[in-house]
Design a protein around this motif. Structure first.
Motif, mmCIF file in Angstrom:
data_model
loop_
_atom_site.group_PDB
_atom_site.id
_atom_site.type_symbol
_atom_site.label_atom_id
_atom_site.label_comp_id
_atom_site.label_asym_id
_atom_site.label_seq_id
_atom_site.Cartn_x
_atom_site.Cartn_y
_atom_site.Cartn_z
ATOM 1 N N LEU A 42 0.834 -1.214 0.000
ATOM 2 C CA LEU A 42 0.000 0.000 0.000
ATOM 3 C C LEU A 42 0.864 1.257 0.000
ATOM 4 N N ARG A 43 1.937 1.210 0.757
ATOM 5 C CA ARG A 43 2.817 2.394 0.803
ATOM 6 C C ARG A 43 3.479 2.636 -0.555
ATOM 7 N N GLN A 44 3.885 1.568 -1.201
ATOM 8 C CA GLN A 44 4.510 1.746 -2.517
ATOM 9 C C GLN A 44 3.483 2.303 -3.516
ATOM 10 N N ALA A 45 2.266 1.747 -3.475
ATOM 11 C CA ALA A 45 1.219 2.229 -4.386
ATOM 12 C C ALA A 45 0.924 3.704 -4.114
ATOM 13 N N GLN A 46 0.942 4.067 -2.842
ATOM 14 C CA GLN A 46 0.697 5.462 -2.474
ATOM 15 C C GLN A 46 1.807 6.357 -3.024
ATOM 16 N N ALA A 47 3.041 5.912 -2.842
ATOM 17 C CA ALA A 47 4.182 6.722 -3.287
ATOM 18 C C ALA A 47 4.195 6.882 -4.805
ATOM 19 N N GLU A 48 3.702 5.890 -5.519
ATOM 20 C CA GLU A 48 3.772 5.911 -6.985
ATOM 21 C C GLU A 48 2.466 6.354 -7.636
ATOM 22 N N LEU A 49 1.520 6.776 -6.827
ATOM 23 C CA LEU A 49 0.177 6.988 -7.380
ATOM 24 C C LEU A 49 0.146 8.052 -8.483
ATOM 25 N N LEU A 50 0.893 9.117 -8.288
ATOM 26 C CA LEU A 50 0.849 10.204 -9.278
ATOM 27 C C LEU A 50 1.794 9.970 -10.436
#
Ligand code: PMP
Length: 361
Positions: free
Chosen positions: A19-27
């Motif tokens: 989830l943290r990786q997805a959050q960091a890469e979301l934009l």
């Protein structure tokens, strides 16, 4: 507020690192200068993700080369219907072994497309065991044998792969795929909705032996044909790109955690601790599943008096232990402890249960 330990049966907890990786890469994802949700599924970045995710899944399962991997949509439920549509004939038969509610649903959804035979069922035990192998009434002419290795609602799991001889074995592994090492070569087809051990809902992962794809009829819509999906690398139409991306992150996470042997060992320890706490509670907590068929993933249990249920749920939620309410078909409580549930979450639940029993026993 902080994140709790989430015991939901599905959609279920995801690894926090994912989830943290997805959050960091979301934009901005990779070098795409856009979100993974905003790029073409036929562009080079997404195609690279598709290939790498398949490679990682093959590595994790040590998958033989004569199997295809498909990334599909529709949830497992759609595939209850689509599997007989592709692999059985209307006038032929397919055998079903039913050990819980999801097996029943597979029978119901499959029935319009072939003659579904109930080869074995443990309904008469209220699905607290798996049908004993000696009592399976298998038809050697069946197109396949379908079963549900882990019944999410009833908490019943096969701990061995049944032998069905030359008849291909079809497994709905929605709630236990990737939970331990698996010999893929024993199966004709494995499929799983993603929302427990793979990622987010809206994605289905299917592993199918190549020779079975030759059975797919040509007179069905292409979008229904697994052979067409395989021929187009699961890009026949626009896939669930974000779901696929999350699955790819989860596969990487599993590899980093040490692969399926390591995750399987952790799952065994988690399940043993929780069942041990139930069994050591002097009857305060009860799990009715036959010990040899107890699920490592979904642990249903009952309190001694139904009036305690609401209190247990309110207090556990307050303690950060989420979604412990049992499925309405069974009642009581259910703790789902998929791959993403850390041992610390199970320990926190066990501590809470001991304290609750001490106060209300
Ligand atoms: N099979 C099993 C074993 C399940 O646990 C579930 C969902 N909980 C399903 C099938 C149905 O999945 P979906 O809702 O994605 O169709």
């Amino acid at each position: 507020m902080t994140r709790g330990f989430n015991f939901s049966a599905g959609p279920a907890a995801l690894p926090e690192a994912v989830l943290r990786q997805a959050q960091a890469e979301l934009l901005e994802w990779g070098g795409a200068r856009a979100s993974v949700m905003e790029v073409s599924h036929r562009g080079k970045e997404f195609m690279a993700l598709a290939e790498e995710s398949e490679r990682d899944l093959r590595d994790l399962l040590d998958m033989p080369s004569n199997y295809k991997v498909l990334f599909l949509q529709g949830g497992a439920t759609q595939h209850f219907a689509q599997i007989p549509m592709n692999f059985a004939r209307r006038e032929g038969v397919a055998d079903y072994v039913v050990s819980g509610a999801w097996g029943e649903k597979a029978v119901r959804e499959g029935s319009p497309y072939t003659r579904v035979r109930l080869a074995a069922s443990s309904l008469d035990s209220n699905y607290t065991c798996i049908p004993s192998r000696g009592q399976w009434d298998l038809d050697p002419r069946a197109a396949y044998v379908h079963y549900t290795p882990n019944e999410t609602i009833h908490g019943v799991e096969f701990h061995d792969v049944p032998d069905t001889g030359d008849v291909p074995l079809v497994a709905d592994m929605s709630s236990n795929i990737l939970s331990r090492p698996l010999d893929v070569s024993r199966f004709g087809l494995i499929y799983a909705g993603a929302q427990k051990n793979i990622g987010a809902s809206g994605l289905v992962v299917m592993i199918v032996r190549e020779d079975l794809l030759e059975r797919c009829p040509r007179d069905i819509a292409r979008i229904m044909s697994y052979a067409e999906h395989a021929a187009h690398g699961s890009l026949l139409n626009t896939p669930n790109t974000f779901g696929w991306y999350l699955a790819a992150l989860v596969f990487k996470w599993l590899k980093a955690e040490g692969g399926l042997a390591a995750i399987g060992e952790r799952n065994r320890v988690k399940a043993e601790r929780l069942y041990a706490a139930i069994d050591a509670s002097a009857g305060f907590y009860v799990n009715r599943v036959e010990c040899s068929a107890r699920s490592w993933m979904n642990v249903p249990f009952f309190l001694p008096r139904p009036e305690l249920d609401a209190m247990f749920l309110a207090e556990s939620k307050e303690a950060g232990l989420l979604a412990l309410k049992g499925h309405k078909a069974v009642g009581g409580m259910r703790a789902s402890i998929y791959n993403a549930m850390p041992l610390a979450g199970v320990d926190a639940l066990v501590d809470f249960m001991r304290d609750f029993a001490r106060r209300h026993g």
